[in-house]
Every structure is written in structure tokens, then in C-alpha cells.
Design an enzyme around this catalytic site. Structure first.
Site, mmCIF file in Angstrom:
data_model
loop_
_atom_site.group_PDB
_atom_site.id
_atom_site.type_symbol
_atom_site.label_atom_id
_atom_site.label_comp_id
_atom_site.label_asym_id
_atom_site.label_seq_id
_atom_site.Cartn_x
_atom_site.Cartn_y
_atom_site.Cartn_z
ATOM 1 N N THR A 143 0.867 -1.356 0.162
ATOM 2 C CA THR A 143 0.104 0.103 0.049
ATOM 3 C C THR A 143 0.941 1.250 0.115
ATOM 4 O O THR A 143 0.531 2.312 -0.508
ATOM 5 C CB THR A 143 -0.767 -0.214 1.297
ATOM 6 O OG1 THR A 143 -0.297 0.281 2.441
ATOM 7 C CG2 THR A 143 -1.888 -1.313 1.278
ATOM 8 N N LEU B 131 -2.967 4.708 -0.460
ATOM 9 C CA LEU B 131 -4.349 4.498 -0.678
ATOM 10 C C LEU B 131 -4.525 2.878 -0.171
ATOM 11 O O LEU B 131 -4.446 1.962 -0.789
ATOM 12 C CB LEU B 131 -4.781 4.701 -1.841
ATOM 13 C CG LEU B 131 -6.639 4.926 -1.816
ATOM 14 C CD1 LEU B 131 -6.970 6.107 -1.195
ATOM 15 C CD2 LEU B 131 -6.607 5.557 -3.509
ATOM 16 N N HIS B 132 -4.567 2.698 1.152
ATOM 17 C CA HIS B 132 -4.437 1.214 1.717
ATOM 18 C C HIS B 132 -5.389 0.370 1.210
ATOM 19 O O HIS B 132 -5.415 -0.869 0.567
ATOM 20 C CB HIS B 132 -4.391 1.232 3.238
ATOM 21 C CG HIS B 132 -3.037 2.160 3.863
ATOM 22 N ND1 HIS B 132 -1.918 1.752 3.999
ATOM 23 C CD2 HIS B 132 -3.339 3.150 4.289
ATOM 24 C CE1 HIS B 132 -1.325 2.623 4.600
ATOM 25 N NE2 HIS B 132 -2.063 3.557 4.881
ATOM 26 N N ASP B 133 -6.728 0.511 1.823
ATOM 27 C CA ASP B 133 -7.685 -0.615 1.688
ATOM 28 C C ASP B 133 -8.401 -0.789 0.173
ATOM 29 O O ASP B 133 -8.699 -2.012 -0.010
ATOM 30 C CB ASP B 133 -8.848 0.137 2.532
ATOM 31 C CG ASP B 133 -8.431 0.032 4.145
ATOM 32 O OD1 ASP B 133 -7.585 -0.581 4.553
ATOM 33 O OD2 ASP B 133 -9.395 0.633 4.832
#
Ligand code: CA
Length: 313
Positions: free
Chosen positions: A196, A242-244
Site C-alpha cells: 500500500t 491508499l491502503h484499503d
């Protein structure tokens, strides 16, 4: 192929919001059976409300949202308002949602859904602390072999930690829950910080959201602007991770990611390294692999997918 049935387990969070939008914008690939909220980035009353705000923003108020566990299994809740703002979804002001919260508890919904749907047809996408999923597994072990796959955001190896020097936030908040999930024997795909932190919201990528000229595009651009301020200061990077949404992108376009089948264990006792994902990247432990632990992403392809899909909403 029919769309893949998923449950999104989430603690919105601006990046959670983008993940939910990506899933709801992709009905040919993904059928969202429900969204289960958990305490994490902010307390549960805010995460369940934020989940409904996002469904309404997507124009999908018929999506079912359930509230789950309001605290980790054995520990006090740690939150992350310093990243996401006091509402969890700070940015431009948004109206309170009018769509209802479901009456059923999220854990009961997860259990009931996995028992009802044919075995091996429901994927879990946890993008917050793993409390709801682990509680469901502990309460109803019969559902564990019925899960098709778990695709989660959490952990780190080369990037080590973001909430402590050793631990990533989602795993750190409820390490006992994470241990239950990683030990469950379910096919597991992990999107760690190693991935991420390469999915950065650079200015041209944010501008592409804004250029959509839609409410969704404006909101996503504003949210990423918001947490970028914090992250750029922290990491000195050219944008915020923008991890998720990496989890949802994997379900749509798995070829965007590369990783290794390795053993990953969760540290639950050490004060110093609590919540660390001890990932055997170099395969030195002899322990059996339990996860596809991702290491790299085609970031341009990922943001192109996001821009293409979010433009539909
Ligand atoms: Ca999250």
C-alpha cells in the site's frame, strides 16, 4: 463468470470509503452481500455511520450495513483520529445518512451468511481490525471451512509499522483477533504496507478523480487531499498510501499484484513488537505457508482501475 460474493468488514476511514466505492462500482465483478462495521480508525458509532454515508454517496442505499464489535477481543480500543480526523471521514462536510442500519449484529450476519450460502462461495474482505471476523470464527467454527478466501489489508514486513515501529494499525488494534484469522487455515491474501505504500495518491492521480466532474470524484479527491497532509509529513513521500482499496482491486484484477506464499505469524505477547506480522519472506523458518503475502503493485494500473470504475458512480 458470475460476480464474486463478498462481505466488506470495515472501519471507514477515507481509504475504506474508496474501497467500498470501488466494490459498489463493480457489479460485474463483485456482489456486496453486506458491509460489516467494526471499531478501528474511529469508534463503532462513527464507522457504521460512515459506511452508510459512503453507500449513499455511491447511490446504493439498498446496501445492507451492519454494526459489529465496538472493542477488540481482549484489549482497549486504539483509534487513529490523528490520520482520519475526528469523524473518521473528515474532508468536506457530509449529511447524516438516511438509509437504515440493519438490526442484526455484524457477527451474526457473517455467521448466518456463511452458513446459508454454498460452501466456498463467500469471500471476506477485512479492511479494519479483525475483531468481527475472529469473533465469528470463535463463536461458529463450522463457518471457517466454508469461507472461499480472505483478502485483507493489514500487516507489513519490509515497511515494518505505522502505528508502532513494529506494527501496522489494523493488526495492532486487535492482535488476538488477527492471530485467530491467520491461524484459521482459510486461503488468505494479505495486502501489507509493503504494497500500500506504493499506492500513492500523487497529484496527477488526485487530479484524475477531480476531473471526473462527479460528486464521487470530488469527494475522493478531497478525502485523499485530507489524509495526504498527514502522510506526506510522516513519510516524506510524494503522496499518501491508499491502503484499503488494494483488497477490492485484487478481486477485480489480481494481476496488478505480486507476492509470495509464505508463513505469517502474529506477535501477541511482546510489549515492544505487539501486533507485528512476522512474515517469513525469505522462507527461513520451515513453518508452513498460510498466506499469499503481497509485495508489489502495478500502481499505475491500480489508479487507472480506480478512475475507470469510480467514474461510473
Ligand atoms: Ca480501514
Amino acid at each position: 463468470m458470475s460476480p464474486r460474493k463478498i462481505i466488506i468488514d470495515t472501519d471507514p476511514g477515507q481509504d475504506d470509503a474508496v474501497a467500498i466505492l470501488l466494490a459498489l462500482a463493480s457489479p460485474e465483478d463483485i456482489e456486496v452481500l453486506g458491509i460489516t462495521a467494526v471499531a478501528g480508525n474511529v469508534p463503532l458509532p462513527l464507522t457504521e455511520k460512515n459506511a452508510r454515508i459512503v453507500c449513499e454517496l455511491a447511490g446504493k442505499p439498498e446496501t445492507r450495513v451492519f454494526a459489529g464489535c465496538d472493542a477488540p477481543m481482549q484489549r482497549k480500543l486504539v483509534t487513529a483520529e490523528h490520520v482520519h480526523g475526528k469523524t473518521g471521514l473528515d474532508g468536506p462536510p457530509m449529511d447524516d445518512p438516511t438509509m437504515p442500519l440493519q438490526d442484526q449484529h455484524a457477527v451474526d450476519f457473517i455467521i448466518e451468511t456463511l452458513r446459508r450460502e454454498p460452501a466456498g462461495t463467500v469471500t471476506l474482505c477485512p479492511i479494519g481490525p479483525l475483531t468481527n471476523i475472529a469473533t465469528a470464527f470463535a463463536r461458529a467454527p463450522d463457518i471457517i471451512p466454508r469461507v472461499q478466501e480472505i483478502v485483507l489489508m493489514g500487516g507489513a514486513y519490509f515497511e515494518v509499522g505505522n502505528i508502532t515501529p513494529a506494527a501496522e494499525f489494523n493488526i495492532y488494534v486487535d492482535p488476538e483477533a488477527a492471530k485467530i484469522v491467520f491461524d484459521a487455515g482459510v486461503p488468505l491474501v494479505v495486502m501489507p504496507l509493503d504494497v500500500t505504500h506504493k499506492a500513492l495518491t500523487t497529484k496527477p492521480r488526485i487530479d484524475a478523480f477531480r476531473a471526473m466532474g462527479t460528486r464521487v470524484g470530488d469527494m475522493v479527491a478531497a478525502w485523499t487531499d485530507f489524509f495526504e497532509r498527514f502522510d506526506m509529513e510522516k513519510y516524506g513521500s510524494e503522496g499518501a498510501p491508499l491502503h484499503d482499496p488494494c483488497t477490492i482491486a485484487y478481486l477485480i484484477a489480481p494481476d496488478l499484484f505480486t507476492g509470495r506464499h509464505i508463513n505469517v505469524e502474529i506477535e501477541t505477547t511482546s510489549d515492544l513488537t505487539l501486533g507485528m506480522t512476522v512474515a517469513d519472506w525469505w522462507r527461513v523458518s520451515g513453518r508452513a505457508p498460510n498466506a499469499l503475502f503481497m509485495g508489489d503493485i502495478d500502481a499505475e494500473g491500480f489508479f487507472a482501475l480506480l478512475a475507470e470504475r469510480l467514474a461510473r458512480l
